[in-house]
Design an enzyme around this catalytic site. Structure first.
Site, short mmCIF file in Angstrom:
data_model
loop_
_atom_site.label_atom_id
_atom_site.label_comp_id
_atom_site.label_asym_id
_atom_site.label_seq_id
_atom_site.Cartn_x
_atom_site.Cartn_y
_atom_site.Cartn_z
N ASP A 1 34.23 56.63 16.00
CA ASP A 1 34.91 55.97 17.11
C ASP A 1 34.77 54.47 16.95
OD1 ASP A 1 32.22 55.85 17.78
OD2 ASP A 1 32.50 56.44 19.86
N CYS B 1 30.07 47.02 25.01
CA CYS B 1 29.64 47.06 23.61
C CYS B 1 29.60 45.67 22.98
CB CYS B 1 30.55 47.99 22.81
SG CYS B 1 30.20 49.73 23.13
N THR C 1 24.43 55.99 6.80
CA THR C 1 25.78 55.41 6.77
C THR C 1 26.19 54.83 8.12
OG1 THR C 1 26.82 57.54 7.27
CG2 THR C 1 26.51 56.99 4.93
N ASP D 1 23.46 55.47 24.06
CA ASP D 1 24.20 54.21 24.18
C ASP D 1 24.02 53.68 25.60
OD1 ASP D 1 26.02 52.09 23.57
OD2 ASP D 1 27.02 53.44 22.17
N GLY E 1 16.08 61.52 33.01
CA GLY E 1 16.29 60.16 32.55
C GLY E 1 15.08 59.29 32.81
N LYS F 1 26.10 44.43 21.77
CA LYS F 1 25.43 44.88 20.55
C LYS F 1 24.90 43.71 19.73
CE LYS F 1 27.50 49.37 19.45
NZ LYS F 1 28.26 50.12 18.43
N ASP G 1 26.22 56.10 11.04
CA ASP G 1 27.12 57.03 11.70
C ASP G 1 26.91 56.99 13.21
OD1 ASP G 1 29.13 59.00 11.87
OD2 ASP G 1 28.41 59.94 10.03
N ASP G 2 27.73 57.77 13.93
CA ASP G 2 27.76 57.69 15.39
C ASP G 2 26.58 58.38 16.06
OD1 ASP G 2 30.42 56.35 15.75
OD2 ASP G 2 31.05 58.11 14.62
N ASP H 1 30.16 59.42 21.30
CA ASP H 1 29.55 59.60 19.98
C ASP H 1 29.36 61.07 19.62
OD1 ASP H 1 29.48 56.93 19.37
OD2 ASP H 1 27.43 56.63 20.06
#
Length: 360
Positions: A235, A25, A56, A76, A147, A28, A58-59, A99
């Protein structure tokens, strides 16, 4: 979904982390840069069924299907944070599925996102990455139903994760209330450990501790969401504890106070941070939101770096009523999260700082 073919021999391959400019992460885009990018995007019509969108940070997105079900959708992916291919796949998958849990939902399936430098990595290595991710999905009880793969300059792996939740049990990051207690589910320090690993300065026991944390699914999420006194849930990932606590503060219009002495840290992390093993993402995070944070002068020197340390597959951060703290901790303990601890509180807005960190 087929694994790309490659003529490369495993013996000739470089370390995975040497192929990425930033791992986990820590890859990012910095929050300040991201805000600038999103500021120029055009607003799209929002259907009434979209219960949670981007408003906001959010996840995950949440879309109402009917009176009993809402669909949680998130994605992610990132570049290697470790050199072992199987471990990389496990960490990335755990992080992506988190998430869904962070919204209070249960995952139902995933899609794999795979970008690999096929002229550099062997098919066996790429296969081990995918198998690592698949092993976590099996643990979560979900299939990888498809995928997409591309030939990429840097190795990239992650998931699209889908889940379900009752619309009444959705836990956003913006619904904290003044008087709430904040509980953190995992110890901090993954970014610091990954920085030490990349410089070959992380010993084997520390690596195992990092791996245990980053591959532990945040399964308490649905049970936490069922507790009436739990008001907000998120998280802690790439923006660090400070960044995600600020999202709660901004969204709820409150101020968050954190007791640094109560914050759980992964064993051995503080000395590494003091020795300078800090990711570039930590500095970028602080540059983006440090003006909103007030730090007690009594804090240890490494506190700022650890507050902004990017957590890959970090812990759940729960905002709950004081009366619900014991129930929240009991859920964490039942799922094996023994480091879970109350770390602060939500208070009425006061002053310029949205987040205050003190040492008592």
């Amino acid at each position: 979904m087929n694994t790309p073919s490659s003529p490369v021999s495993p013996a000739a391959e470089p370390r995975l982390t040497s192929l990425s400019h930033g791992g986990g992460c820590g890859c990012k885009i910095a929050p300040g840069v991201l805000s600038e990018i999103l500021k120029g995007t055009s607003a799209l019509p929002v259907p009434k069924e979209l219960l949670v969108g981007i408003e906001t940070a959010d996840d995950a997105a949440v879309y109402r299907l009917n009176d009993e079900q809402a669909l949680i959708a998130t994605t992610d992916f990132f570049m290697p944070i470790v050199d072992d291919p199987h471990d990389f796949g496990r960490i990335a998958a755990t992080n992506a599925i988190s998430d869904v849990y962070a919204m209070g939902g249960r995952p139902i399936m995933a899609l794999a996102l795979v970008g690999m430098p096929i002229a550099v990595l062997s098919t066996s290595t790429i296969g081990r990455i995918l198998e690592g991710g698949a092993s976590v999905c099996r643990e979560a009880g979900i299939p990888i139903a498809g995928g997409h793969t591309i030939d990429s300059v840097e190795p990239i792996y992650g998931l699209v994760a889908l889940g379900l939740i009752h619309p009444a049990r959705i836990k956003r990051n913006a619904d904290a209330k003044a008087g709430d207690v904040l509980v953190l589910g995992k110890g901090l320090g993954v970014g610091v450990m990954s920085a030490a690993l990349k410089k070959a300065k992380l010993d084997e026991p520390s690596y195992r501790r990092m791996l245990q944390s980053t591959t532990k699914l945040n399964t308490p999420g649905p049970e936490l969401a069922a507790i009436d006194g739990v008001h907000a849930l998120t998280d802690v990932t790439g923006f660090g504890l400070a960044g995600h606590a600020l999202e709660i503060a901004r969204g709820s219009g409150c101020t968050v106070e954190i007791d640094w002495n109560a914050v759980p840290l992964l064993e051995g992390v503080s000395p590494l941070a003091r020795d300078g093993f800090v990711t570039g993402a930590s500095g970028r995070n602080w540059a983006a939101y440090g003006a909103e944070v007030s730090l007690d002068s009594a804090l240890p020197a490494e506190a700022q770096a650890l507050l902004s340390d990017p957590q890959t597959s970090g812990g759940l951060l729960v905002s709950c009523s004081p009366e619900s703290v014991d129930a929240v901790l009991a859920v964490f303990k039942q799922h094996g999260f023994h480091a879970a601890s109350p770390i602060g509180r939500v208070v009425a807005p006061s002053g310029a700082a949205k987040l205050r960190v003190h040492s008592r």
